[in-house]
Enzyme design. Structure first.
Site, mmCIF file in Angstrom:
data_model
loop_
_atom_site.group_PDB
_atom_site.id
_atom_site.type_symbol
_atom_site.label_atom_id
_atom_site.label_comp_id
_atom_site.label_asym_id
_atom_site.label_seq_id
_atom_site.Cartn_x
_atom_site.Cartn_y
_atom_site.Cartn_z
ATOM 1 N N LYS A 136 -36.729 37.997 -80.938
ATOM 2 C CA LYS A 136 -35.477 38.528 -81.467
ATOM 3 C C LYS A 136 -34.921 37.780 -82.673
ATOM 4 O O LYS A 136 -33.714 37.769 -82.917
ATOM 5 C CB LYS A 136 -34.380 38.619 -80.376
ATOM 6 C CG LYS A 136 -34.791 39.176 -79.048
ATOM 7 C CD LYS A 136 -35.770 40.310 -79.109
ATOM 8 C CE LYS A 136 -35.227 41.628 -79.568
ATOM 9 N NZ LYS A 136 -36.339 42.656 -79.516
ATOM 10 N N HIS B 236 -45.620 34.779 -80.252
ATOM 11 C CA HIS B 236 -44.418 34.036 -79.839
ATOM 12 C C HIS B 236 -44.828 32.688 -79.229
ATOM 13 O O HIS B 236 -43.980 31.952 -78.721
ATOM 14 C CB HIS B 236 -43.624 34.827 -78.791
ATOM 15 C CG HIS B 236 -42.907 36.043 -79.325
ATOM 16 N ND1 HIS B 236 -42.295 36.078 -80.553
ATOM 17 C CD2 HIS B 236 -42.679 37.272 -78.774
ATOM 18 C CE1 HIS B 236 -41.737 37.273 -80.736
ATOM 19 N NE2 HIS B 236 -41.957 38.017 -79.677
ATOM 20 N N ARG C 60 -33.804 32.369 -86.406
ATOM 21 C CA ARG C 60 -32.499 32.995 -86.553
ATOM 22 C C ARG C 60 -31.488 32.128 -85.842
ATOM 23 O O ARG C 60 -31.846 31.424 -84.881
ATOM 24 C CB ARG C 60 -32.572 34.384 -85.884
ATOM 25 C CG ARG C 60 -31.352 35.234 -86.036
ATOM 26 C CD ARG C 60 -31.556 36.571 -85.344
ATOM 27 N NE ARG C 60 -30.543 37.518 -85.739
ATOM 28 C CZ ARG C 60 -30.435 38.752 -85.276
ATOM 29 N NH1 ARG C 60 -31.324 39.194 -84.381
ATOM 30 N NH2 ARG C 60 -29.477 39.555 -85.681
ATOM 31 N N LYS D 180 -28.598 46.405 -84.530
ATOM 32 C CA LYS D 180 -27.590 46.358 -85.599
ATOM 33 C C LYS D 180 -28.133 45.713 -86.867
ATOM 34 O O LYS D 180 -27.734 46.072 -87.964
ATOM 35 C CB LYS D 180 -26.375 45.546 -85.127
ATOM 36 C CG LYS D 180 -25.433 46.280 -84.211
ATOM 37 C CD LYS D 180 -24.145 45.476 -84.073
ATOM 38 C CE LYS D 180 -23.171 46.133 -83.134
ATOM 39 N NZ LYS D 180 -22.019 45.262 -82.866
HETATM 40 P P1 PAP Z 1 -39.077 41.054 -81.171
HETATM 41 O O1 PAP Z 1 -39.137 39.581 -80.981
HETATM 42 O O2 PAP Z 1 -38.952 41.815 -79.871
HETATM 43 O O3 PAP Z 1 -40.181 41.583 -82.031
HETATM 44 P P2 PAP Z 1 -37.332 40.967 -83.405
HETATM 45 O O4 PAP Z 1 -37.858 41.974 -84.327
HETATM 46 O O5 PAP Z 1 -37.700 39.540 -83.650
HETATM 47 O O6 PAP Z 1 -37.711 41.356 -81.912
HETATM 48 O O7 PAP Z 1 -35.750 41.006 -83.396
HETATM 49 C C1 PAP Z 1 -35.036 42.201 -83.324
HETATM 50 C C2 PAP Z 1 -33.798 42.003 -84.163
HETATM 51 O O8 PAP Z 1 -34.133 42.179 -85.549
HETATM 52 C C3 PAP Z 1 -32.716 43.017 -83.843
HETATM 53 O O9 PAP Z 1 -31.484 42.344 -84.101
HETATM 54 P P3 PAP Z 1 -30.088 42.797 -83.451
HETATM 55 O O10 PAP Z 1 -30.305 42.994 -81.995
HETATM 56 O O11 PAP Z 1 -29.139 41.677 -83.736
HETATM 57 O O12 PAP Z 1 -29.687 44.039 -84.163
HETATM 58 C C4 PAP Z 1 -33.018 44.097 -84.882
HETATM 59 O O13 PAP Z 1 -31.941 44.972 -85.119
HETATM 60 C C5 PAP Z 1 -33.339 43.233 -86.080
HETATM 61 N N1 PAP Z 1 -34.104 43.952 -87.097
HETATM 62 C C6 PAP Z 1 -35.180 44.781 -86.921
HETATM 63 N N2 PAP Z 1 -35.609 45.251 -88.103
HETATM 64 C C7 PAP Z 1 -34.806 44.706 -89.047
HETATM 65 C C8 PAP Z 1 -34.738 44.836 -90.472
HETATM 66 N N3 PAP Z 1 -35.586 45.606 -91.142
HETATM 67 N N4 PAP Z 1 -33.776 44.145 -91.126
HETATM 68 C C9 PAP Z 1 -32.909 43.364 -90.456
HETATM 69 N N5 PAP Z 1 -32.904 43.204 -89.118
HETATM 70 C C10 PAP Z 1 -33.836 43.876 -88.419
#
Ligand code: PAP
Length: 318
Positions: free
Chosen positions: A69, A131, A153, A283
């Protein structure tokens, strides 16, 4: 390799890492502990150990490493776009998690022999994500000249993003968590691939010692100046892009574009979690934690960040 599996009912004792006090979140019944880190279940850890035992990166491979995330999906799209000039349509019809597969969740799960050999079509470049903490995977990563990109992050948005992601999964119905319980476990390090701080510090240290090998970037830095960071990333990967190309890559990998891509309108990604393709897009903002965490929890996480990160010279101001 030896590892231990802990059931949900282990009671608290001296170390929060060896004895989680309450049932785990994400998967309610069991997490597996290895080398100081928690893995989401013994099957996942078996696959992780398979990666560690078998994965031999090629010198042109790119490994995107991250704690969950923290921007993985975004970086997958960016790295794919930087290395594949015809990525526009690919990103519309293919999920970033399939274009850049996870070593432990997909590559070694679907083929115990590991990934296919590099092909000429992609100039010999393969991109994988993981990961797995640096402390566990360092031998593999250092066995070739492969490049490593690590995205992280701020911890408060990370835990909030993780909380919402888990909330969408079927397992949450079996073991619902409040956001404060989730944050408490996160601070104790009892979180998939956690402790978060040690995960980040492992890759951070290596990036300082070996900047030609490990590119370290934060979600917040990317948000602040995505074009400059895409250019730096492309340079690091040995395929520099100009201003216009960088702008186009940023545009096609933006939250708005990706979340509205055809592939994210339907379908499930990780079926065992029952998560739809669009669950990787919520978001995409910096600072959303303020809508969910209490002032006490914010202070608690900030204190950890000061202790773990500021002393190591980074992630000031968040
Ligand atoms: P993962 O570890 O399951 O692959 P990951 O992609 O690392 O997840 O994190 C998801 C976060 O990235 C989400 O954040 P949020 O819950 O605070 O909204 C997701 O919305 C955000 N995210 C995905 N794609 C993008 C993008 N293109 N630009 C900015 N943030 C993004």
């Amino acid at each position: 390799m030896e590892f231990s599996q802990h059931s949900a009912n282990i009671s608290s004792s001296s170390s929060p890492l060896s004895s989680p006090p309450v049932p785990f979140w994400w998967q309610p019944s069991q997490q597996a502990h290895f080398n100081g880190f928690w893995f989401p279940g013994s099957d996942n850890l078996r696959r992780t150990l398979k990666v560690v035992d078998s994965f031999k990166p090629q010198s042109r491979d790119v490994i995107l490493a991250s704690f969950p995330k923290t921007g993985t999906t975004w970086l997958k799209s960016l790295l794919y776009s930087i290395t594949h000039s015809s990525s526009l349509d690919s990103l519309n019809h293919n999920h970033p998690h399939l274009l850049v597969p996870s070593l432990e969740l997909l590559v070694f799960a679907t083929n115990p022999a590991g990934p296919a050999a590099p092909s000429d079509e992609t100039g010999g470049t393969r991109i994988f994500n993981t990961h797995i903490p640096y402390q566990v995977l360092s031998g593999n990563l250092n066995s070739s000249d492969c490049k490593v990109v690590y995205v992280t992050r701020n911890p408060k948005d990370t835990v909030i993003s993780l909380f919402h992601y888990v909330k969408k999964s079927k397992t949450f119905e079996e073991a619902p968590w409040t956001v404060e319980e989730a944050a408490d476990q996160f601070c104790k390090g009892v979180v998939p691939y956690g402790p978060y701080y040690e995960h980040v510090l492992g890759y951070r240290k290596e990036s300082l010692e070996n900047p030609q090998k490990v590119f370290f970037v934060t979600y917040e830095e990317l948000k602040g100046d995505p074009i400059a960071h895409v250019k730096r990333l492309a340079e690091f990967l040995g395929c520099p892009v100009g201003e216009e190309a960088a702008e186009e890559i940023v545009r096609r990998c933006s939250f708005g574009e990706l979340s509205n891509a055809a592939v994210n309108k339907s379908g499930d990604m990780f079926t065992w979690l029952g998560l739809p393709n669009n669950s990787f897009f919520r978001k995409g903002e910096v600072g959303d934690y303020a809508n969910f965490l209490s002032p006490e929890t914010i202070r608690r996480i900030d204190d950890l960040t000061v202790d773990k990160f500021h002393k190591a010279g980074f992630m000031y101001g968040i």
